[in-house]
Motif scaffolding. Structure first.
Motif, short mmCIF file in Angstrom:
data_model
loop_
_atom_site.label_atom_id
_atom_site.label_comp_id
_atom_site.label_asym_id
_atom_site.label_seq_id
_atom_site.Cartn_x
_atom_site.Cartn_y
_atom_site.Cartn_z
N MET A 1 46.55 31.53 48.28
CA MET A 1 45.82 30.47 47.55
C MET A 1 46.77 29.74 46.82
O MET A 1 48.01 30.21 46.42
CB MET A 1 44.72 30.99 46.50
CG MET A 1 43.40 31.42 46.99
SD MET A 1 42.63 32.25 45.64
CE MET A 1 41.87 33.47 46.73
N SER A 2 46.57 28.65 46.51
CA SER A 2 47.63 27.67 45.51
C SER A 2 47.40 27.93 44.26
O SER A 2 46.30 28.87 44.01
CB SER A 2 47.18 26.18 45.68
OG SER A 2 45.98 25.97 45.24
N ARG A 5 43.90 26.89 43.11
CA ARG A 5 42.97 27.85 43.64
C ARG A 5 42.79 29.18 42.94
O ARG A 5 41.69 29.62 42.73
CB ARG A 5 43.16 28.08 45.24
CG ARG A 5 42.67 26.53 45.99
CD ARG A 5 42.89 26.74 47.60
NE ARG A 5 42.65 25.69 48.05
CZ ARG A 5 43.03 25.27 49.40
NH1 ARG A 5 43.66 26.49 50.02
NH2 ARG A 5 42.95 24.21 49.98
N ARG A 8 40.97 28.63 39.72
CA ARG A 8 39.56 28.58 39.88
C ARG A 8 39.09 29.79 40.18
O ARG A 8 38.08 30.19 39.74
CB ARG A 8 39.35 27.63 40.99
CG ARG A 8 39.39 26.12 40.56
CD ARG A 8 38.87 25.12 41.56
NE ARG A 8 40.08 25.01 42.42
CZ ARG A 8 39.77 24.19 43.70
NH1 ARG A 8 38.87 23.33 43.75
NH2 ARG A 8 40.84 24.38 44.40
N PHE A 9 39.95 30.61 41.09
CA PHE A 9 39.28 32.12 41.46
C PHE A 9 39.14 32.94 40.08
O PHE A 9 38.39 33.36 39.68
CB PHE A 9 40.35 32.71 42.53
CG PHE A 9 39.85 34.14 42.85
CD1 PHE A 9 40.51 34.97 42.19
CD2 PHE A 9 38.63 34.22 43.53
CE1 PHE A 9 40.23 36.52 42.39
CE2 PHE A 9 38.28 35.78 43.82
CZ PHE A 9 38.91 36.88 43.47
N GLY A 12 36.33 32.15 38.10
CA GLY A 12 35.43 32.70 38.77
C GLY A 12 35.16 34.19 38.25
O GLY A 12 33.99 34.55 37.91
N VAL A 13 36.23 34.81 38.17
CA VAL A 13 36.16 36.35 37.96
C VAL A 13 35.81 36.33 36.69
O VAL A 13 35.11 37.42 36.14
CB VAL A 13 37.74 36.84 38.27
CG1 VAL A 13 37.93 38.10 37.28
CG2 VAL A 13 38.03 36.97 39.63
N VAL A 16 32.02 35.67 36.12
CA VAL A 16 31.21 36.90 36.69
C VAL A 16 31.50 38.08 35.59
O VAL A 16 30.55 38.90 35.28
CB VAL A 16 31.65 37.34 38.09
CG1 VAL A 16 30.82 38.70 38.63
CG2 VAL A 16 31.31 36.25 39.00
N LEU A 19 29.19 37.50 32.82
CA LEU A 19 27.63 37.83 33.13
C LEU A 19 27.68 39.28 33.00
O LEU A 19 26.64 39.82 32.54
CB LEU A 19 27.47 37.42 34.60
CG LEU A 19 27.09 35.83 34.71
CD1 LEU A 19 27.03 35.67 36.21
CD2 LEU A 19 25.88 35.64 34.24
N ALA A 20 28.64 40.15 33.44
CA ALA A 20 28.33 41.58 33.62
C ALA A 20 28.07 42.10 32.28
O ALA A 20 27.57 43.02 31.93
CB ALA A 20 29.49 42.12 34.40
N PHE A 21 29.27 41.53 31.40
CA PHE A 21 29.25 42.19 30.06
C PHE A 21 27.79 41.60 29.21
O PHE A 21 27.20 42.33 28.60
CB PHE A 21 30.45 41.82 29.36
CG PHE A 21 31.50 42.53 29.51
CD1 PHE A 21 32.37 42.07 30.38
CD2 PHE A 21 31.77 43.73 28.81
CE1 PHE A 21 33.70 43.16 30.76
CE2 PHE A 21 32.75 44.49 29.13
CZ PHE A 21 33.61 44.14 30.18
N ALA A 23 24.86 41.05 30.75
CA ALA A 23 23.91 41.76 31.29
C ALA A 23 23.93 43.46 30.53
O ALA A 23 23.00 43.89 30.20
CB ALA A 23 24.04 41.96 32.56
N PHE B 9 32.95 31.95 48.43
CA PHE B 9 33.60 32.27 47.05
C PHE B 9 32.15 32.54 46.15
O PHE B 9 31.91 33.35 45.59
CB PHE B 9 34.56 31.20 46.43
CG PHE B 9 34.92 31.75 44.83
CD1 PHE B 9 34.34 30.86 43.83
CD2 PHE B 9 35.63 32.83 44.67
CE1 PHE B 9 34.78 31.36 42.56
CE2 PHE B 9 35.76 33.34 43.53
CZ PHE B 9 35.33 32.44 42.37
N ALA B 20 26.35 43.60 38.74
CA ALA B 20 26.44 43.85 37.67
C ALA B 20 24.93 43.98 37.25
O ALA B 20 24.89 44.93 36.51
CB ALA B 20 27.19 42.66 36.98
N ARG C 5 44.40 36.23 52.02
CA ARG C 5 43.72 35.61 50.77
C ARG C 5 42.49 36.53 50.83
O ARG C 5 42.00 36.59 49.43
CB ARG C 5 43.45 34.03 50.96
CG ARG C 5 44.73 33.24 50.51
CD ARG C 5 44.30 31.86 51.02
NE ARG C 5 45.79 31.04 50.78
CZ ARG C 5 45.75 29.77 51.10
NH1 ARG C 5 44.63 29.40 51.56
NH2 ARG C 5 46.77 29.05 50.98
N VAL C 16 36.05 43.03 39.48
CA VAL C 16 34.95 42.48 38.70
C VAL C 16 33.93 43.50 38.96
O VAL C 16 33.14 43.88 37.76
CB VAL C 16 34.74 41.06 39.23
CG1 VAL C 16 33.19 40.77 38.34
CG2 VAL C 16 35.66 40.20 39.21
#
Lengths: 147, 147, 147
Positions: A1-2, A5, A8-9, A12-13, A16, A19-21, A23, B9, B20, C5, C16
């Motif tokens: 990935m650049s 990217r 952005r990944f 995303g992590v 998420v 969200l997990a916390f 929840a 993704f 989660a 990747r 996650v």
């Protein structure tokens, strides 16, 4: 990935994980904001016990605000006599009902004592088994008081 | 990322978020499906109280189904007398044991009263401290009834 | 994505998911390591009941270790008499206080009985409403014993 990217990944992590916390949060602090709720076991026919319990209910409402607390009195066994239409504490039970206290009679006990709803105080509620009602309320997070 | 990669993704994000939420679910609704469990405190030697408690146990089993509920009677202090081999409520305790109710005697109390297991009803169980047993059951989510 | 990747993406997913499970874990096993805590309701003026309760407190400390358990006695209603300076169980209450038991008097009851803190045993604590204290402790995860 650049790098872009990867960034952005990572975003995303983080999203998420958030969200997990989020929840999981209710599990970590379930008691801080819990609504006060209490079930009172009324299994005796002693008027002094009933007066004490009805005082308890009043004090709880005064202390916490009547709108901020759920109070339920469950009568079974010998206690059922105090919910009959001619109960010596009938006026005080009526006052409690008017103040928003829920008052519940056990139909198992009523059947054993040949009582029908026509024999009882107005505006009370009914459950099949008083003791099961008390169990379930506790397992749903209600406090329990045995006056 | 290309649209296709972004789609994969996103699929990953959704999968992880689902994990989660699945992991967190027991925390959000722990009470809806909780198994009914109740511990009854038998700290008095009053046969009427014991009969009421044994009626309670029977009603609970009738109402919920004996296979669907755990019931434990814990005797300590003066209550221990009702679990002696010559107990006036011995037959009814035997019936409760046969119906799947667990009946537990406090060994601290037995020591104070110079009782051994040979003095007691058959098929009952023993714990070191009855009051600690009752505490622990409650903190493990059991309801509590003090007849 | 290339295999490399995809591998990093999977690593991220696993990381996650681990976070999610770690966050959720307290909800799944909250009771295994819970500190023993118990509130005892002292609403009667019967010295035998008080002696039984004070024995209970001692047994709990012996069984679990005094440092490993929180015990609180809450007196209200007729029970308040046993916390007056001239209480017949005053010496035993003092012993319990010295052993780390918290002993609490209800100020609502004291007001009704024209009692002030000067009338009471030393070293006890006070709350506005004893019954609310008992409710709150239970809803914070404390066990409840009604001797």
């Amino acid at each position: 990935m650049s790098q872009s990217r990867f960034h952005r990944f990572l975003t995303g992590v983080v999203a998420v994980a958030s969200l997990a916390f989020a929840a999981a949060a209710p599990a970590q602090a379930p008691q801080a904001s819990v609504r006060p709720k209490v079930v009172l076991q009324m299994s005796e026919a002693d008027p002094a016990k009933w007066n004490l319990a009805l005082n308890n209910a009043k004090n709880i409402q005064t202390d916490l605000g009547a709108a901020n607390v759920d109070i339920e009195l469950v009568a079974y066994g010998p206690g059922i006599a105090m919910l009959k239409a001619d109960s010596i504490v009938g006026n005080r039970v009526d006052d409690a009902l008017a103040a928003g206290v829920k008052v519940v009679a056990c139909e198992n006990t009523m059947r054993n004592q040949k009582l029908t709803q026509a024999d009882m105080l107005n505006k009370i509620s009914y459950v099949q088994a008083g003791v099961v009602e008390i169990m379930q309320k506790q397992q749903q997070g209600w406090a329990y008081i045995r006056p």
